[in-house]
Design an enzyme around this catalytic site. Structure first.
Site, PDB file in Angstrom:
ATOM      1  N   GLN A  80     -24.458 -14.994  82.853  1.00 14.13           N
ATOM      2  CA  GLN A  80     -23.305 -15.373  82.050  1.00 14.13           C
ATOM      3  C   GLN A  80     -22.005 -15.210  82.814  1.00 14.13           C
ATOM      4  O   GLN A  80     -20.960 -15.648  82.335  1.00 14.13           O
ATOM      5  CB  GLN A  80     -23.236 -14.493  80.789  1.00 14.13           C
ATOM      6  CG  GLN A  80     -24.378 -14.673  79.822  1.00 14.13           C
ATOM      7  CD  GLN A  80     -24.335 -13.653  78.700  1.00 14.13           C
ATOM      8  OE1 GLN A  80     -25.232 -12.839  78.569  1.00 14.13           O
ATOM      9  NE2 GLN A  80     -23.294 -13.676  77.880  1.00 14.13           N
ATOM     10  N   PHE A 133     -27.621 -13.800  75.343  1.00 14.84           N
ATOM     11  CA  PHE A 133     -27.216 -12.919  74.241  1.00 14.84           C
ATOM     12  C   PHE A 133     -26.444 -11.685  74.711  1.00 14.84           C
ATOM     13  O   PHE A 133     -26.421 -10.671  74.028  1.00 14.84           O
ATOM     14  CB  PHE A 133     -28.430 -12.485  73.407  1.00 14.84           C
ATOM     15  CG  PHE A 133     -29.345 -13.606  73.019  1.00 14.84           C
ATOM     16  CD1 PHE A 133     -28.913 -14.611  72.181  1.00 14.84           C
ATOM     17  CD2 PHE A 133     -30.637 -13.668  73.512  1.00 14.84           C
ATOM     18  CE1 PHE A 133     -29.751 -15.659  71.829  1.00 14.84           C
ATOM     19  CE2 PHE A 133     -31.486 -14.713  73.165  1.00 14.84           C
ATOM     20  CZ  PHE A 133     -31.036 -15.716  72.321  1.00 14.84           C
ATOM     21  N   GLU A 141     -24.744 -10.726  81.092  1.00 18.28           N
ATOM     22  CA  GLU A 141     -23.315 -10.614  81.401  1.00 18.28           C
ATOM     23  C   GLU A 141     -23.104  -9.735  82.628  1.00 18.28           C
ATOM     24  O   GLU A 141     -22.489 -10.131  83.600  1.00 18.28           O
ATOM     25  CB  GLU A 141     -22.543 -10.081  80.197  1.00 18.28           C
ATOM     26  CG  GLU A 141     -21.044 -10.047  80.426  1.00 18.28           C
ATOM     27  CD  GLU A 141     -20.245  -9.702  79.181  1.00 18.28           C
ATOM     28  OE1 GLU A 141     -19.042  -9.390  79.324  1.00 18.28           O
ATOM     29  OE2 GLU A 141     -20.798  -9.738  78.059  1.00 18.28           O
ATOM     30  N   ARG A 197     -14.827  -1.839  70.568  1.00 16.84           N
ATOM     31  CA  ARG A 197     -14.952  -2.910  69.569  1.00 16.84           C
ATOM     32  C   ARG A 197     -15.653  -2.391  68.305  1.00 16.84           C
ATOM     33  O   ARG A 197     -15.337  -2.841  67.199  1.00 16.84           O
ATOM     34  CB  ARG A 197     -15.701  -4.111  70.141  1.00 16.84           C
ATOM     35  CG  ARG A 197     -15.726  -5.314  69.200  1.00 16.84           C
ATOM     36  CD  ARG A 197     -16.329  -6.541  69.849  1.00 16.84           C
ATOM     37  NE  ARG A 197     -15.417  -7.293  70.668  1.00 16.84           N
ATOM     38  CZ  ARG A 197     -14.713  -8.358  70.243  1.00 16.84           C
ATOM     39  NH1 ARG A 197     -14.826  -8.756  68.988  1.00 16.84           N
ATOM     40  NH2 ARG A 197     -13.920  -9.002  71.059  1.00 16.84           N
ATOM     41  N   PHE A 253     -21.307  -7.209  70.492  1.00 18.89           N
ATOM     42  CA  PHE A 253     -20.589  -6.323  71.415  1.00 18.89           C
ATOM     43  C   PHE A 253     -20.017  -5.086  70.726  1.00 18.89           C
ATOM     44  O   PHE A 253     -18.863  -4.738  70.892  1.00 18.89           O
ATOM     45  CB  PHE A 253     -19.472  -7.137  72.076  1.00 18.89           C
ATOM     46  CG  PHE A 253     -19.047  -6.628  73.432  1.00 18.89           C
ATOM     47  CD1 PHE A 253     -19.806  -6.894  74.555  1.00 18.89           C
ATOM     48  CD2 PHE A 253     -17.880  -5.913  73.582  1.00 18.89           C
ATOM     49  CE1 PHE A 253     -19.402  -6.441  75.810  1.00 18.89           C
ATOM     50  CE2 PHE A 253     -17.463  -5.453  74.835  1.00 18.89           C
ATOM     51  CZ  PHE A 253     -18.230  -5.728  75.942  1.00 18.89           C
ATOM     52  N   THR A 306     -11.357  -7.807  74.458  1.00 20.45           N
ATOM     53  CA  THR A 306     -10.440  -6.685  74.281  1.00 20.45           C
ATOM     54  C   THR A 306      -9.867  -6.215  75.610  1.00 20.45           C
ATOM     55  O   THR A 306      -8.859  -5.519  75.634  1.00 20.45           O
ATOM     56  CB  THR A 306     -11.135  -5.519  73.563  1.00 20.45           C
ATOM     57  OG1 THR A 306     -12.315  -5.157  74.291  1.00 20.45           O
ATOM     58  CG2 THR A 306     -11.525  -5.916  72.146  1.00 20.45           C
ATOM     59  N   ALA A 318     -17.824 -12.823  74.287  1.00 24.47           N
ATOM     60  CA  ALA A 318     -16.773 -12.555  73.297  1.00 24.47           C
ATOM     61  C   ALA A 318     -16.548 -13.728  72.350  1.00 24.47           C
ATOM     62  O   ALA A 318     -15.488 -13.827  71.726  1.00 24.47           O
ATOM     63  CB  ALA A 318     -15.458 -12.166  73.989  1.00 24.47           C
ATOM     64  N   GLU A 321     -20.968 -15.214  67.898  1.00 20.68           N
ATOM     65  CA  GLU A 321     -21.385 -13.865  67.509  1.00 20.68           C
ATOM     66  C   GLU A 321     -21.279 -13.555  66.019  1.00 20.68           C
ATOM     67  O   GLU A 321     -22.165 -12.903  65.456  1.00 20.68           O
ATOM     68  CB  GLU A 321     -20.566 -12.835  68.296  1.00 20.68           C
ATOM     69  CG  GLU A 321     -20.860 -12.838  69.777  1.00 20.68           C
ATOM     70  CD  GLU A 321     -19.915 -11.918  70.539  1.00 20.68           C
ATOM     71  OE1 GLU A 321     -20.376 -10.880  71.031  1.00 20.68           O
ATOM     72  OE2 GLU A 321     -18.712 -12.251  70.644  1.00 20.68           O
TER      73      GLU A 321
END
Length: 769
Positions: free
Chosen positions: A207, A238, A242, A320, A354, A452, A521, A723
């Site tokens: 990702q 998913f 990342e 988060r 997340f 964030t 995100a 998400e």
């Protein structure tokens, strides 16, 4: 361009099939492991630890090296650059372990051989002598020992202590949320190919191609421009690709660099699950004070987060979770404390939501418990606590909620789902059904959209128009099945007013668009779509200027529509204009860049505006619970989701359905289990149960809210959809609780942790609490 165009010329706000849909179902979509293998390709396998915490006393790889067909064996000592794959600044996660083992499944060495079978067999011949050390394997032990990967954090507003002490009613409780494996169809895989001058091309399933590029560069001791990373598509991610994809890409690149031959590394399912991170599991404690209407007067949350052996992305994930501890509700006097626990388990990582799902689950549990205490419909308590439109509209982290649509959206869903009538029918059914009990619940979701980490809110794109009018599109986003590529192609086709087939979707490549952010995100379309639109508009502006001069018409009289450009009384095809512009030496290539506006967030105080906007939705779930076996079944789901002005309703509905089912899996069936030695025991489909078609409710009613429109200037006023739908599945957990409570009749709501497996449900039924 105005949105008043005839529908026949529009390419956005239209349902279009995924660009790879036919390839997916016919098996012709190419993933990394499907690509033609270069001559001389070596296959890599990684040797891992059997211990959760140990010191390596002796590593004997002689038998591995001598095994027929083995070409190279590599340890940490062979890494020419930095032995670190940390995605942030901690430098706390090595590519290969040196002298200290920190989780069972941690890579220690790698083997490159003529075949994968040879590499795997050879790796198992290694002799690793260790001194086993005491391991921290759970959250409670980490809290006792103050074992943290990062410092604890606190968000506080008002005086929660006094509010709790003076409240008419007060409840305390705790909730454990389980982890979740990503279980993507395509596992972790990378193929590295040496290029001239020491450069490296890496084809990977990631990702975050730019991060993979940067980490490979510093592990090889090369500049970033020596590494090119390409991603055409992933077979699911998913969040699990990342940061987690970097380790395997780095090992493949290191092997390719030292052997001078192309190298492929592909994890099988067991190894993938043993050695890659998962959704963070939480221990949540709460203390809440409320009035007789169920409105919260004061609340305190404690989040203890299992992070694993290193920080990875645990900092922003735990943040988060804190930011979503309010979900859709105003909390006037609140304290949220978060502990980021270090354990001798694999480093947990990003997963769809997340941290948001865990934070939301805590407050939704509180809503259910308040309602049970007061003998009210939980929906009544929820609506009493919703953020208002003009007052009671500031989050605990000081962001004003400006776009709240939940009052209207929930009201519409209550009516369309016949919630009130069905709730009464279920109460009547339960009074006469000793074995099967039903439950129903409506839960909302308010999910912040943006990274964030402020500097990640940027994106780039590259658009070429060729002489024949065909268009080449490239951008920094990655395709993992979510439909990002087709949406951005729609955006560019809409700008030029050409058929969608005119747009060539190309692989994400760090050599075309540099320094990109992860596709995460839920901001992939928001950011990359805007960047691509800006690139297309640059070219379009040049074409308008050229056409104005060539055809002697005012720029305002030039209109793009239906594969043509109208120049006053005349029209020319888009392809003809492209040819003419090229002959006039007009540049038909442009880059686009976008940075998310209005973000103003201070990570030191955990306050400000971390999100551009919120995505909203609500779901009603109905379940049946077998009180003899603990088995549960979701019988009906009604979802109403605000996708703004949806770019592609078909794609968005697919995301809503898939996200909900994945969330239901997290909450009901997907149980992760480590034994007392810290070894993961649920590392294959035989022991880890993801939802199947049989778990999808027979009545699954999903609608995109037709009044949706983003008040922020996002791409065509659309809203994120990746998400937030996952969190709508919290309604399933709430409904199961209602079903159990109807059977036990206990004064306190059953303390049902997640996942709500049959065993967990049966335990609650038998414990009466």
């Amino acid at each position: 361009m105005s949105d008043n165009r005839p529908d026949s010329t529009r390419q956005v706000h239209t349902s279009v099939a995924h660009d790879s849909a036919r390839k997916h179902v016919s098996g012709t979509a190419l993933y990394v492991d499907d690509l033609p293998e270069p001559e001389g390709l070596l296959h890599c396998y990684v040797g891992t630890s059997a211990y959760a915490h140990a010191r390596i006393l002796n590593l004997d790889l002689s038998a591995v090296i001598q095994y027929p067909g083995v070409v190279r064996v590599m340890t940490a000592d062979d890494i020419p650059g930095r032995n670190d794959i940390s995605p942030v600044q901690q430098q706390d996660e090595p590519v290969l372990a040196t002298d200290l083992i920190q989780f069972a499944g941690q890579p220690i060495f790698s083997v490159a051989a003529k075949s994968r079978k040879i590499a795997r067999r050879a790796a198992h011949l290694a002799i690793v002598e260790c001194e086993e050390l005491d391991a921290v394997l759970d959250i409670e032990t980490a809290l006792e020992q103050e074992s943290y990967v990062l410092d604890p954090q606190v968000i506080q507003r008002g005086d929660s202590k006094t509010a709790l002490e003076t409240a008419a009613n007060r409840l305390q409780g705790k909730l454990r949320t389980g982890g979740q494996d990503h279980f993507y169809l395509e596992g972790q895989v990378s193929m590295a190919q040496p290029q001239e001058d020491g450069d490296m091309l890496v084809l990977t399933s990631s990702q975050h191609p730019s991060e993979v590029q940067h980490i490979i560069a510093h592990c090889l001791g090369r500049p970033n421009n020596a590494i090119t990373v390409e991603v055409r598509r992933m077979g699911g991610a998913f969040g699990g690709k990342e940061t987690q994809a970097a380790q395997w890409a780095v090992i493949a690149a290191l092997m390719a660099d030292t052997t001078g031959r192309p190298v492929k590394l592909r994890l099988d399912r067991d190894d993938d699950m043993l050695s890659t991170g998962k959704r963070h599991d939480f221990l949540i404690r709460y203390d809440v004070g409320f009035d007789m209407q169920g409105r919260i007067l004061g609340i305190e949350f404690m989040h203890a987060v299992r992070c694993g052996m290193s920080a990875d992305l645990s900092g922003p994930i735990a943040d988060r979770a804190m930011f979503h501890s309010d979900n859709a509700y105003f909390l006037s006097d609140v304290t949220i404390t978060s502990y980021r626990c270090k354990t001798n388990t694999v480093s947990n990582t990003a997963f769809r939501g997340f941290g948001g799902p865990q934070g939301m689950l805590g407050i939704e549990r509180v809503m259910d418990e308040i309602a049970h205490e007061l003998g009210k419909d939980p929906l009544t308590v929820r609506t009493a606590n919703l953020y208002d439109l003009n007052e009671r509209n500031v989050t605990p982290y000081d962001m004003v909620v400006e776009d709240n649509v939940l009052h209207e959206l929930i009201g519409e869903l209550v009516d369309s789902s016949a919630y009130k009538d069905r709730r009464q029918q279920i109460e009547d059914f339960n009074r006469h059904s000793p074995i099967i009990r039903k439950g129903i619940a409506l839960t909302p979701a308010k999910f912040g959209i943006s990274f964030t980490t402020t500097f990640l809110n940027q994106a780039g794109a590259l658009v070429h128009v060729y002489r024949d009018g065909s268009v080449h599109l490239n951008h920094g986003g990655t395709e993992m099945g979510q439909g990002l590529m087709i949406k951005i192609a729609q955006i560019v086709a809409d700008e030029f007013q050409v058929d969608l087939e005119t747009i060539k979707i190309t692989a994400t490549n760090t050599g075309k668009v540099p320094n990109t952010s992860a596709t995460a995100a839920s901001a992939g379309t928001d950011m990359n779509g805007m960047a691509a639109q800006r690139a297309a508009r640059k070219i379009k502006k040049r074409l308008i200027k050229f056409a104005s001069k060539k055809f002697s018409v005012d720029k305002s009289d030039i209109r793009f529509a239906a594969n043509h450009v109208h120049t006053g009384k005349h029209k020319v095809s888009f392809s003809e204009l492209a040819e003419q512009a090229w002959r006039a030496r007009i540049s038909l290539s442009a880059t686009g860049f976008y940075r998310t506006p209005k973000i103003n967030y201070d990570p030191q105080t955990l306050s400000g505006r971390p999100f551009l906007y919120f995505a909203y939705g609500a779901a009603v779930s109905e379940v049946e619970v077998d009180c003899l076996t603990g088995e549960q079944r979701i019988t009906r789901v009604d979802i109403l989701y605000d996708a703004g002005n949806s770019l592609n309703p078909a794609i968005d509905i697919g995301q809503i359905e898939g996200g909900f089912v994945q969330g239901a899996g997290w909450l009901t069936t997907e149980e992760i289990y480590w034994d007392k030695k810290g070894r993961l025991r649920t590392h294959a489909p035989s022991t880890y149960k993801i939802p199947t078609i049989g778990d999808v409710p027979a009545a699954f009613n999903v609608r995109i809210w037709d009044k949706g429109r983003n008040r922020e200037k996002t791409i065509h006023r659309s809203k994120a959809v990746g998400e937030p739908p996952l969190m709508l599945a919290i309604s399933v957990h709430s409904a199961i609780n209602q079903a159990i409570a109807s059977k036990t009749g206990a004064k306190q709501l059953p303390s049902l942790d997640t996942p709500a497996t049959p065993e967990a449900i049966l335990n609650r039924l038998n414990s009466n609490g």
